[in-house]
Design an enzyme around this catalytic site. Sequence first.
Site, PDB file in Angstrom:
ATOM      1  N   LYS A  37      39.004  38.313  45.725  1.00  0.00           N
ATOM      2  CA  LYS A  37      39.188  39.037  44.465  1.00  0.00           C
ATOM      3  C   LYS A  37      40.195  40.176  44.628  1.00  0.00           C
ATOM      4  CE  LYS A  37      38.754  40.544  40.318  1.00  0.00           C
ATOM      5  NZ  LYS A  37      37.532  41.017  39.700  1.00  0.00           N
ATOM      6  N   CYS A  45      40.565  46.951  37.421  1.00  0.00           N
ATOM      7  CA  CYS A  45      40.819  46.023  38.527  1.00  0.00           C
ATOM      8  C   CYS A  45      42.163  46.249  39.223  1.00  0.00           C
ATOM      9  CB  CYS A  45      40.729  44.581  38.019  1.00  0.00           C
ATOM     10  SG  CYS A  45      39.055  44.092  37.540  1.00  0.00           S
TER      11      CYS A  45
END
Length: 414
Positions: A213, A267
């Site tokens: 990720k 993010c």
Amino acid sequence: MSKLKICVVGLGYIGLPTASLLATKGYNVHGVDVNENAVNMINNGQVHIYEPDLDILVKAAVQSGKLKASTQPEEADIFIISVPTPFKNGFKPDLTYVENATRSIAHHIKADDLVILESTSPVGTTEKVAQWILEERPEFIVSEEVNLNCDRFYVAHCPERVLPGHILKELVDNDRIIGGIDHPSTVKTVEFYRQFVNGKILETNARTAEMAKLTENSFRDVNIAFANELSMICDHLDINVWELIRLANHHPRVNILQPGPGVGGHCIAVDPWFIVDAAPEQAKLIQTARVVNDYKPGYVVEKVKAKAERFKEPVIACLGLSFKANIDDLRESPAVEIVEHLSRSNVGQLYVVEPHVSSLPTKLEKENIKLTTTEYAIRSSDIVLLLVDHRAFGSVDRNLLKEKIVIDTRGFIQ
């Protein structure tokens, strides 16, 4: 699996869609959040965040009796942790929310329960989750190889990989990476996600899942940094960067992204620092990309200030506050940073337009900032600063812009 009870800790942009989706799939879901107002709204079938169709899904889940929210966790069979993972001063990962969430559920865990960390996290965090539970519940084990006579629980990482504005679709359709702290944890987690995910289920270990990720978001950050650097080079050389990128992208193996005022969201603006923190000597390119993207908001501010010097009392229309188009999420938004900086610099009166919010964030509640409509802001302004390419701005009457200085950071109204 459909009769299992699920406890989702953290009812934000990922946790609430996940909880409501699982409830509509027939699971009994107990949602947990520290925000009492959010809990009350959810229990009334309302939402405290904006995501297309989320209000309909939450209302259906609550009315069916399958979704309930609380400020405290309860006993369940599967626990999903979906809380923020920001960084502290010096870009150090802050795992306080994850640790607090983990310890809050520890005394509700039974033998054979599954704990899933969905929060994007530094490498090694899933192992820490297991350790924090063991500190609270020393009677448990997390590996069958240690003692077959003891009760065990399972822990895995399954990072969310969704795009704001498309979350409900992508929760189901996207491929998912699942990595347990051991193989049995991976197998148990895969079995659960296969009940509601149409995309591929990709098995690995916890540390690789965590790094995957971070890698995905760092890839995006590095490529955006290239585009942002190009935009500054083109300003210096008097070249239209939007035309340049359009032409360069006609090469069959070139796909340059679009520049902007910086990088925002929880993010892409945050996750690369987790890699840099873990391997500072090796992550030189990733760190440089962060420096470039963090520099861009200040660069935009200086462009505005230079244009504002032409006016005695300049009025600046700032179009957009969210970190990307067509959402209400202001987290780590470069647009917010730019407006705040312009306000502090006393450049002039700022008319801010953000069609997805009804009030300004606290940091922008200043005398020289006013939230208003698109037309009013543009008509009243000397300078139009486009910060977010919302669809709503696509219908702006170009005639209103003819006598204005336009600074378009997105190439949206060129």
